[in-house]
Design a protein around this motif. Sequence first.
Motif, short mmCIF file in Angstrom:
data_model
loop_
_atom_site.label_atom_id
_atom_site.label_comp_id
_atom_site.label_asym_id
_atom_site.label_seq_id
_atom_site.Cartn_x
_atom_site.Cartn_y
_atom_site.Cartn_z
N VAL A 251 -23.74 -42.09 35.04
CA VAL A 251 -23.59 -40.78 34.38
C VAL A 251 -22.44 -40.08 34.99
N GLU A 252 -22.22 -40.37 36.58
CA GLU A 252 -21.26 -39.39 37.19
C GLU A 252 -20.06 -39.86 36.85
N GLU A 253 -19.92 -41.31 36.75
CA GLU A 253 -18.63 -41.85 36.33
C GLU A 253 -18.32 -41.27 35.16
N LYS A 254 -19.20 -41.36 34.14
CA LYS A 254 -18.65 -40.78 32.72
C LYS A 254 -18.37 -39.52 32.66
N ARG A 255 -19.00 -38.45 33.28
CA ARG A 255 -18.61 -37.20 33.44
C ARG A 255 -17.44 -36.87 34.03
N ASN A 256 -17.26 -37.65 35.11
CA ASN A 256 -15.73 -37.73 35.86
C ASN A 256 -14.54 -38.12 34.99
N SER A 257 -14.98 -39.20 34.14
CA SER A 257 -13.85 -39.81 33.21
C SER A 257 -13.67 -38.65 32.29
N VAL A 258 -14.44 -37.98 31.62
CA VAL A 258 -14.02 -36.96 30.53
C VAL A 258 -13.44 -35.69 31.43
N ALA A 259 -13.98 -35.30 32.46
CA ALA A 259 -13.23 -34.13 33.18
C ALA A 259 -11.72 -34.80 33.58
N GLU A 260 -11.76 -35.96 33.71
CA GLU A 260 -10.29 -36.26 33.99
C GLU A 260 -9.12 -36.34 32.87
N LEU A 261 -9.74 -36.56 31.77
CA LEU A 261 -9.06 -36.54 30.54
C LEU A 261 -9.02 -35.20 30.27
N PHE A 262 -9.65 -34.42 30.17
CA PHE A 262 -9.37 -32.84 30.08
C PHE A 262 -8.18 -32.43 31.08
N ARG A 263 -8.34 -32.98 32.20
CA ARG A 263 -7.31 -32.49 33.32
C ARG A 263 -5.86 -32.93 32.71
N ARG A 264 -5.98 -34.16 32.33
CA ARG A 264 -4.65 -34.76 31.91
C ARG A 264 -4.10 -33.89 30.52
N ALA A 265 -4.99 -33.64 29.76
CA ALA A 265 -4.53 -32.87 28.45
C ALA A 265 -4.30 -31.31 28.98
#
Length: 294
Positions: A251-265
């Motif tokens: 769950v944490e990995e998935k949340r972090n990947s989404v957060a990283e996506l937002f950061r890149r965008a």
Amino acid sequence: MIQTRELLAKVRKIEIRTRRLVEELTGGAWHSVYKGRGIEFSEVREYTPDDDVRDIDWNVTARMGTPYIKKYAEERELTVILAVDASASLSFGKTGSTKRDEAAEIAALLALSAIRNNDKVGLLVFTDKTELWLPPKSGKSHVLRLIREMLAFEPESKGTDIGHAMDSLARNLKRKAVIFLISDFITDKPYEKQLKVLNMRHDLAAVRITEKMEIDLPKLSMLSLEDAETGEISWFDAASSKMRKLFGKRVEEKRNSVAELFRRAKVDVVELTCGEDPSLPLMNFFRMRKRKNG
């Protein structure tokens, strides 16, 4: 399907519940962050030592023989778009407090804040397709209709395609808008490219909604989890500390990947949890945006 009387009662309840926060947002936070889509020329006046020399109108200055500056008036009216995820994963949660209920209440809060500032508000409800599009308009009657539509709407599809929703907005919006993308962002379909494109043309913010039970599972020896969008069911021992640790890690990995996506965008995110007061995260978001905008 919600009956008319029940629907009107829900709309009224949302109005009452969000009134305090609407007043807080419109008391300065909203206006200080979203100051309008630009500025328009108003007049010229004589320069004073407190003015910025970059505002000097050199043509007028040359004619008058003394420094004059351009004075501008702010174009106040905004276009605010609420892009609300209605996919099946949003139906997760306690009765009366699902992620979908939370999404509707947050969207209503933002809509009511916008019209208090005489802004136009539009609504896109999406799953893996565009389920509903209400073009932006101003006025309380329009916003109340928008809220009613969100509460009563029954989507045709269960899936999620955020990229498709972003493409739909890009086609429909002819002028710059403030867009709030409200979702749990549970999807396997890519959407980073569309997010970046839309954020370059508009002012995009994401509102991510989480349900506590998605993170902290009940300690049951045989727990079944059903994917609301695919219907796939999986079983595992949620009483096992090893399994709970593994689940939490994923769950944490998935949340972090989404957060990283937002950061890149370069998309700012508001994190909200079902059943909790949204006041603090929303006010923190507006304060953060105000600092970023200077």
